[in-house]
Write an enzyme that holds these catalytic residues in place. Structure first.
Site, PDB file in Angstrom:
ATOM      1  N   LEU A  38      -3.613 -18.790  23.407  1.00 19.35           N
ATOM      2  CA  LEU A  38      -4.773 -18.191  23.908  1.00 19.35           C
ATOM      3  C   LEU A  38      -4.829 -16.953  24.586  1.00 19.35           C
ATOM      4  O   LEU A  38      -5.812 -16.449  25.276  1.00 19.35           O
ATOM      5  CB  LEU A  38      -5.538 -19.359  24.882  1.00 19.35           C
ATOM      6  CG  LEU A  38      -5.740 -20.707  24.347  1.00 19.35           C
ATOM      7  CD1 LEU A  38      -6.515 -21.424  25.282  1.00 19.35           C
ATOM      8  CD2 LEU A  38      -6.526 -20.688  23.197  1.00 19.35           C
ATOM      9  N   PHE A  79      -0.065 -18.975  11.988  1.00 19.09           N
ATOM     10  CA  PHE A  79      -0.820 -17.650  12.241  1.00 19.09           C
ATOM     11  C   PHE A  79      -0.500 -16.843  13.240  1.00 19.09           C
ATOM     12  O   PHE A  79      -0.834 -15.663  13.334  1.00 19.09           O
ATOM     13  CB  PHE A  79      -2.488 -18.187  12.233  1.00 19.09           C
ATOM     14  CG  PHE A  79      -3.112 -18.728  11.221  1.00 19.09           C
ATOM     15  CD1 PHE A  79      -3.696 -17.899   9.961  1.00 19.09           C
ATOM     16  CD2 PHE A  79      -3.232 -20.163  11.325  1.00 19.09           C
ATOM     17  CE1 PHE A  79      -4.347 -18.401   9.052  1.00 19.09           C
ATOM     18  CE2 PHE A  79      -3.936 -20.693   9.885  1.00 19.09           C
ATOM     19  CZ  PHE A  79      -4.435 -20.039   9.088  1.00 19.09           C
ATOM     20  N   ALA A  81       0.645 -14.560  15.672  1.00 20.07           N
ATOM     21  CA  ALA A  81       1.165 -12.984  15.486  1.00 20.07           C
ATOM     22  C   ALA A  81       0.175 -12.259  16.389  1.00 20.07           C
ATOM     23  O   ALA A  81      -0.794 -12.243  16.487  1.00 20.07           O
ATOM     24  CB  ALA A  81       1.512 -12.482  14.240  1.00 20.07           C
ATOM     25  N   ASN A  98       7.613 -11.209  18.961  1.00 24.95           N
ATOM     26  CA  ASN A  98       6.746 -12.432  18.847  1.00 24.95           C
ATOM     27  C   ASN A  98       6.354 -12.721  17.396  1.00 24.95           C
ATOM     28  O   ASN A  98       6.111 -13.906  17.187  1.00 24.95           O
ATOM     29  CB  ASN A  98       5.288 -11.763  19.419  1.00 24.95           C
ATOM     30  CG  ASN A  98       4.138 -12.810  19.321  1.00 24.95           C
ATOM     31  OD1 ASN A  98       4.069 -13.713  20.132  1.00 24.95           O
ATOM     32  ND2 ASN A  98       3.148 -12.720  18.534  1.00 24.95           N
ATOM     33  N   TYR A 147       4.777  -3.425  12.844  1.00 25.77           N
ATOM     34  CA  TYR A 147       3.926  -4.805  12.457  1.00 25.77           C
ATOM     35  C   TYR A 147       4.258  -5.212  10.907  1.00 25.77           C
ATOM     36  O   TYR A 147       4.543  -6.404  10.775  1.00 25.77           O
ATOM     37  CB  TYR A 147       2.368  -4.417  12.587  1.00 25.77           C
ATOM     38  CG  TYR A 147       1.444  -5.534  12.000  1.00 25.77           C
ATOM     39  CD1 TYR A 147       1.518  -6.813  12.313  1.00 25.77           C
ATOM     40  CD2 TYR A 147       0.568  -5.269  10.920  1.00 25.77           C
ATOM     41  CE1 TYR A 147       0.771  -7.725  11.856  1.00 25.77           C
ATOM     42  CE2 TYR A 147      -0.100  -6.170  10.134  1.00 25.77           C
ATOM     43  CZ  TYR A 147      -0.033  -7.514  10.768  1.00 25.77           C
ATOM     44  OH  TYR A 147      -0.702  -8.558  10.163  1.00 25.77           O
ATOM     45  N   LEU A 196     -13.081  -2.498  11.339  1.00 26.39           N
ATOM     46  CA  LEU A 196     -14.315  -1.686  11.049  1.00 26.39           C
ATOM     47  C   LEU A 196     -15.675  -2.479  10.920  1.00 26.39           C
ATOM     48  O   LEU A 196     -16.507  -1.788  11.648  1.00 26.39           O
ATOM     49  CB  LEU A 196     -14.056  -0.885   9.587  1.00 26.39           C
ATOM     50  CG  LEU A 196     -15.277  -0.161   9.250  1.00 26.39           C
ATOM     51  CD1 LEU A 196     -15.473   0.945  10.226  1.00 26.39           C
ATOM     52  CD2 LEU A 196     -15.027   0.336   7.717  1.00 26.39           C
ATOM     53  N   ARG A 288      -6.508   9.679  10.177  1.00 28.04           N
ATOM     54  CA  ARG A 288      -5.502   9.219  10.898  1.00 28.04           C
ATOM     55  C   ARG A 288      -4.152   9.232  10.217  1.00 28.04           C
ATOM     56  O   ARG A 288      -4.084   8.923   8.992  1.00 28.04           O
ATOM     57  CB  ARG A 288      -5.679   7.791  11.274  1.00 28.04           C
ATOM     58  CG  ARG A 288      -6.684   7.846  12.297  1.00 28.04           C
ATOM     59  CD  ARG A 288      -7.118   6.295  12.899  1.00 28.04           C
ATOM     60  NE  ARG A 288      -7.371   5.269  11.615  1.00 28.04           N
ATOM     61  CZ  ARG A 288      -7.964   4.202  11.756  1.00 28.04           C
ATOM     62  NH1 ARG A 288      -7.841   3.577  12.988  1.00 28.04           N
ATOM     63  NH2 ARG A 288      -8.075   3.296  10.661  1.00 28.04           N
ATOM     64  N   GLY A 290      -1.094   8.266   8.338  1.00 31.45           N
ATOM     65  CA  GLY A 290      -0.669   6.881   7.738  1.00 31.45           C
ATOM     66  C   GLY A 290      -1.705   5.980   6.921  1.00 31.45           C
ATOM     67  O   GLY A 290      -1.469   5.033   6.405  1.00 31.45           O
TER      68      GLY A 290
END
Length: 341
Positions: A38, A79, A81, A98, A147, A196, A288, A290
């Site tokens: 959580l 899921f 992450a 993590n 990531y 977005l 931005r 990348g």
């Protein structure tokens, strides 16, 4: 083959995509146990009373063992992450701990109990800057941030576990998850919010002053970035199909989940204005670093292997429900968690 009536452990099942998948699976009559700390999940996103929510860490092997002893899971859907790309660059160890190290602990317990079905929430970020478009599973996987690399490492660990002890896995590489439950009961609530569509909603409702558009000079029809937006309920359906494929004895799979339709930032803003009837306050800024001009999936393999096709391909199919969530009873936010880790 596994016992398809056996309970399923869903880690991170109180999060955005996880909660929509849990709702679908529970609605199909499957026995679901959710394990979520959580930190980013919401206990009130678990709305089916048949679902057991356990608050805890994926890497807590004593806890995970106790759950396996109690339920004898036939499969795991993972899921849990962290998913903030920018943060992964400034704090890579947090992400490798993590997103990569913790799942290894989970896999160790699965091996102990002979659980050999694993559905993995992966990402198109494993591809990095694509060498060709649309992106197929044959594209080179060369992540440009921790990531994406943390997810790719798990993909490769899963392949090694398949070779070593027969773990069969489905690595589902999402493109841009979007939308929410059409009835507005569950939706997208991140803090901070970086996606977005919800940020455009926040600009319309006045929660933020404006939405910032990064770059208007890309080599795209309107100069803004193009992405492949996939409805969260279509993602949930893909997980259910992947689970069925593996449970029936199917081999490990790696596939993209997208619509194959590219939508620009300006087109998102136009769609929100059409749905809301309001003008979106926008601030245009530089690119931005990348950000590729275009990222669009070729979802053919998912159709061939899983029989899966995105049923919502018009961006209004994502924006409409998202507006319902943003302006409905929850105003786009869940109440504070009652449970604490």
């Amino acid at each position: 083959m596994i016992d398809q009536s056996a309970p399923i452990l869903v880690t991170g099942g109180a999060g955005y995509i996880g909660s929509h998948t849990v709702r679908l699976l529970a609605g199909q009559g499957r026995k679901i146990v959710v394990l979520d700390n959580l930190v980013f999940g919401h206990d009130q996103a678990i709305i089916d009373e048949s679902v057991e929510l356990v608050v805890g860490e994926v890497g807590d092997q004593a806890l995970v063992r106790s759950l396996f002893e109690k339920h004898q899971f036939g499969a795991v859907i993972h899921f849990a992450a962290y998913a903030y790309v920018g943060e992964s660059v400034t704090n890579p160890l947090k992400y490798y701990q993590n997103n990569t190290a913790e799942p290894i602990k989970l896999l160790q317990v699965m091996q102990e109990f002979g659980c050999e079905v694993f559905v993995f929430s992966s990402t198109c970020a494993t591809y990095g800057v694509p060498d060709k478009l649309p992106i197929t599973e044959t594209n080179q996987q060369n992540p440009i941030n921790p990531y994406g690399m943390s997810k790719l490492m798990v993909e490769r660990i899963l392949a090694d576990c398949d070779t070593a002890w027969g773990l069969r896995s489905a690595c589902l590489r999402y493109f841009n998850a979007s939308g929410c439950s059409p009835d507005g009961l569950i939706g997208e609530d991140h803090n901070p919010e970086t996606h977005l569509i919800p940020r455009v909603m926040m600009a319309v409702t006045g929660e933020i002053e404006h939405v910032e558009v990064f770059g208007t000079d890309y080599d795209t029809p309107d100069g803004t970035c193009i992405r492949d937006y996939i409805h969260v309920d279509d993602l949930a359906d893909a997980h259910a199909r992947a689970l069925d494929h593996l449970a029936a004895g199917g081999p490990s799979v790696r596939c993209n989940l997208g619509t194959g339709v590219g939508v620009s930032v300006k087109e998102i803003i136009t769609a929100v204005e059409a749905v809301s009837g309001k003008t979106v306050p926008v601030k245009y800024g530089p690119r931005r670093e990348g950000d590729p001009p275009s990222l669009v999936a070729d979802p053919t393999l998912a159709k061939e292997l899983l029989g899966w096709v995105a049923t919502r391909r018009d961006i209004r199919d994502m924006v409409g429900p998202a507006w319902l969530w943003a302006t409905g009873p929850h105003q786009g936010r869940y109440p504070e968690n009652k449970n604490k880790a």
